[in-house]
Scaffold this motif. Sequence first.
Motif, PDB file in Angstrom:
ATOM      1  N   ASP A  12      66.264  66.977  24.929  1.00 51.07           N
ATOM      2  CA  ASP A  12      66.323  65.446  25.600  1.00 51.07           C
ATOM      3  C   ASP A  12      67.836  64.997  25.373  1.00 51.07           C
ATOM      4  OD1 ASP A  12      66.240  62.922  26.759  1.00 51.07           O
ATOM      5  OD2 ASP A  12      64.259  62.862  26.154  1.00 51.07           O
ATOM      6  N   ILE A  13      68.579  65.105  26.265  1.00 48.81           N
ATOM      7  CA  ILE A  13      70.231  64.772  26.178  1.00 48.81           C
ATOM      8  C   ILE A  13      70.236  63.086  25.662  1.00 48.81           C
ATOM      9  CG2 ILE A  13      71.113  66.235  27.676  1.00 48.81           C
ATOM     10  CD1 ILE A  13      71.382  64.040  29.667  1.00 48.81           C
ATOM     11  N   ARG A  14      69.116  62.524  25.841  1.00 46.45           N
ATOM     12  CA  ARG A  14      69.174  60.824  25.416  1.00 46.45           C
ATOM     13  C   ARG A  14      68.851  60.788  24.229  1.00 46.45           C
ATOM     14  NH1 ARG A  14      64.570  59.226  29.129  1.00 46.45           N
ATOM     15  NH2 ARG A  14      63.758  60.985  28.258  1.00 46.45           N
ATOM     16  N   ASP A  15      68.302  61.943  23.499  1.00 40.98           N
ATOM     17  CA  ASP A  15      67.966  61.833  22.202  1.00 40.98           C
ATOM     18  C   ASP A  15      69.180  62.552  21.198  1.00 40.98           C
ATOM     19  OD1 ASP A  15      66.970  62.072  19.314  1.00 40.98           O
ATOM     20  OD2 ASP A  15      65.463  63.519  19.982  1.00 40.98           O
ATOM     21  N   SER A  16      70.491  61.527  21.036  1.00 38.17           N
ATOM     22  CA  SER A  16      71.500  61.931  20.289  1.00 38.17           C
ATOM     23  C   SER A  16      71.541  62.448  18.861  1.00 38.17           C
ATOM     24  CB  SER A  16      72.647  60.931  20.447  1.00 38.17           C
ATOM     25  OG  SER A  16      72.125  59.897  19.760  1.00 38.17           O
ATOM     26  N   ARG A  17      70.395  62.254  18.110  1.00 41.49           N
ATOM     27  CA  ARG A  17      70.130  62.701  16.968  1.00 41.49           C
ATOM     28  C   ARG A  17      69.882  64.387  16.960  1.00 41.49           C
ATOM     29  NH1 ARG A  17      65.240  59.703  14.741  1.00 41.49           N
ATOM     30  NH2 ARG A  17      64.576  60.171  17.041  1.00 41.49           N
ATOM     31  N   ASN A  18      69.359  64.724  17.891  1.00 46.36           N
ATOM     32  CA  ASN A  18      69.036  66.159  17.895  1.00 46.36           C
ATOM     33  C   ASN A  18      69.779  66.808  18.846  1.00 46.36           C
ATOM     34  OD1 ASN A  18      66.721  66.261  16.051  1.00 46.36           O
ATOM     35  ND2 ASN A  18      65.584  65.172  17.540  1.00 46.36           N
ATOM     36  N   TRP A  19      70.197  66.352  20.145  1.00 54.20           N
ATOM     37  CA  TRP A  19      70.884  66.953  21.138  1.00 54.20           C
ATOM     38  C   TRP A  19      72.210  67.524  20.391  1.00 54.20           C
ATOM     39  CZ3 TRP A  19      70.073  69.618  25.222  1.00 54.20           C
ATOM     40  CH2 TRP A  19      71.131  70.104  25.977  1.00 54.20           C
ATOM     41  N   TRP A  20      72.991  66.762  19.730  1.00 48.12           N
ATOM     42  CA  TRP A  20      74.273  67.192  19.059  1.00 48.12           C
ATOM     43  C   TRP A  20      74.149  68.584  18.482  1.00 48.12           C
ATOM     44  CZ3 TRP A  20      75.075  68.514  14.009  1.00 48.12           C
ATOM     45  CH2 TRP A  20      74.263  67.998  12.908  1.00 48.12           C
ATOM     46  N   LYS A  21      72.963  69.068  17.812  1.00 48.19           N
ATOM     47  CA  LYS A  21      72.593  70.099  17.313  1.00 48.19           C
ATOM     48  C   LYS A  21      72.704  71.342  18.254  1.00 48.19           C
ATOM     49  CE  LYS A  21      69.558  68.150  13.945  1.00 48.19           C
ATOM     50  NZ  LYS A  21      67.953  68.143  13.413  1.00 48.19           N
ATOM     51  N   ALA A  27      77.966  78.716  21.452  1.00 51.44           N
ATOM     52  CA  ALA A  27      77.187  80.038  21.840  1.00 51.44           C
ATOM     53  C   ALA A  27      76.105  79.718  22.214  1.00 51.44           C
ATOM     54  CB  ALA A  27      77.461  80.960  20.723  1.00 51.44           C
ATOM     55  N   TYR A  28      75.376  78.971  21.310  1.00 51.99           N
ATOM     56  CA  TYR A  28      73.798  78.720  21.483  1.00 51.99           C
ATOM     57  C   TYR A  28      73.698  77.776  22.867  1.00 51.99           C
ATOM     58  CZ  TYR A  28      69.214  76.791  21.307  1.00 51.99           C
ATOM     59  OH  TYR A  28      67.922  76.419  21.593  1.00 51.99           O
ATOM     60  N   HIS A  29      74.428  76.802  22.838  1.00 50.95           N
ATOM     61  CA  HIS A  29      74.492  75.848  23.946  1.00 50.95           C
ATOM     62  C   HIS A  29      74.520  76.801  25.239  1.00 50.95           C
ATOM     63  CE1 HIS A  29      76.095  72.525  26.468  1.00 50.95           C
ATOM     64  NE2 HIS A  29      74.955  72.126  26.748  1.00 50.95           N
ATOM     65  N   GLU A  30      75.412  77.567  25.410  1.00 55.79           N
ATOM     66  CA  GLU A  30      75.843  78.408  26.504  1.00 55.79           C
ATOM     67  C   GLU A  30      74.610  79.417  26.724  1.00 55.79           C
ATOM     68  OE1 GLU A  30      77.279  79.487  29.998  1.00 55.79           O
ATOM     69  OE2 GLU A  30      78.021  77.949  28.716  1.00 55.79           O
ATOM     70  N   SER A  31      74.055  79.687  25.755  1.00 56.03           N
ATOM     71  CA  SER A  31      72.773  80.736  26.084  1.00 56.03           C
ATOM     72  C   SER A  31      71.486  80.009  26.634  1.00 56.03           C
ATOM     73  CB  SER A  31      72.390  81.613  24.609  1.00 56.03           C
ATOM     74  OG  SER A  31      71.785  80.772  23.717  1.00 56.03           O
ATOM     75  N   LEU A  32      71.657  78.580  26.111  1.00 59.99           N
ATOM     76  CA  LEU A  32      70.463  77.851  26.682  1.00 59.99           C
ATOM     77  C   LEU A  32      70.827  77.482  28.169  1.00 59.99           C
ATOM     78  CD1 LEU A  32      67.823  76.322  26.355  1.00 59.99           C
ATOM     79  CD2 LEU A  32      69.444  74.526  25.472  1.00 59.99           C
ATOM     80  N   LEU A  33      71.895  77.180  28.378  1.00 58.77           N
ATOM     81  CA  LEU A  33      72.148  77.063  29.642  1.00 58.77           C
ATOM     82  C   LEU A  33      72.013  78.199  30.675  1.00 58.77           C
ATOM     83  CD1 LEU A  33      75.380  74.825  29.512  1.00 58.77           C
ATOM     84  CD2 LEU A  33      73.232  74.020  29.847  1.00 58.77           C
ATOM     85  N   GLU A  34      72.411  79.398  30.362  1.00 57.59           N
ATOM     86  CA  GLU A  34      72.233  80.582  31.041  1.00 57.59           C
ATOM     87  C   GLU A  34      70.830  80.657  31.078  1.00 57.59           C
ATOM     88  OE1 GLU A  34      74.249  83.763  29.185  1.00 57.59           O
ATOM     89  OE2 GLU A  34      76.288  82.806  29.150  1.00 57.59           O
TER      90      GLU A  34
END
Length: 99
Positions: A12-21, A27-34
């Motif tokens: 959830d992009i609105r949950d800043s406490r966890n989204w920043w992780k 690399a992980y962010h890009e793999s999730l988007l892919e």
Amino acid sequence: MTSRPDPLVAFDIRDSRNWWKVTNDSAYHESLLEWMRAQGMNPSITYRLEIHLIDCPSARIYEYDLNSDGHRYSVGNDLARREPYEVILPSLPPERTLR
């Protein structure tokens, strides 16, 4: 009315406490988007994603709505949102999300 079980994982992009992780690990962010794109999702308008594993992998997807020009728009003080919908997933998200 039957309540939904808790998701296996939720983004959830609105949950800043966890989204920043997610976003701080490029690399992980890009793999999730892919992975999202490979499942037919549009990460640029998805604001929440819940992964469920009940009978098979599935997702409940929450998206912003777009106007006829393909842009997000506001309704009052909030961005317009589509009704959440569910899809069957051919695969689970990248492994790190399940920890």
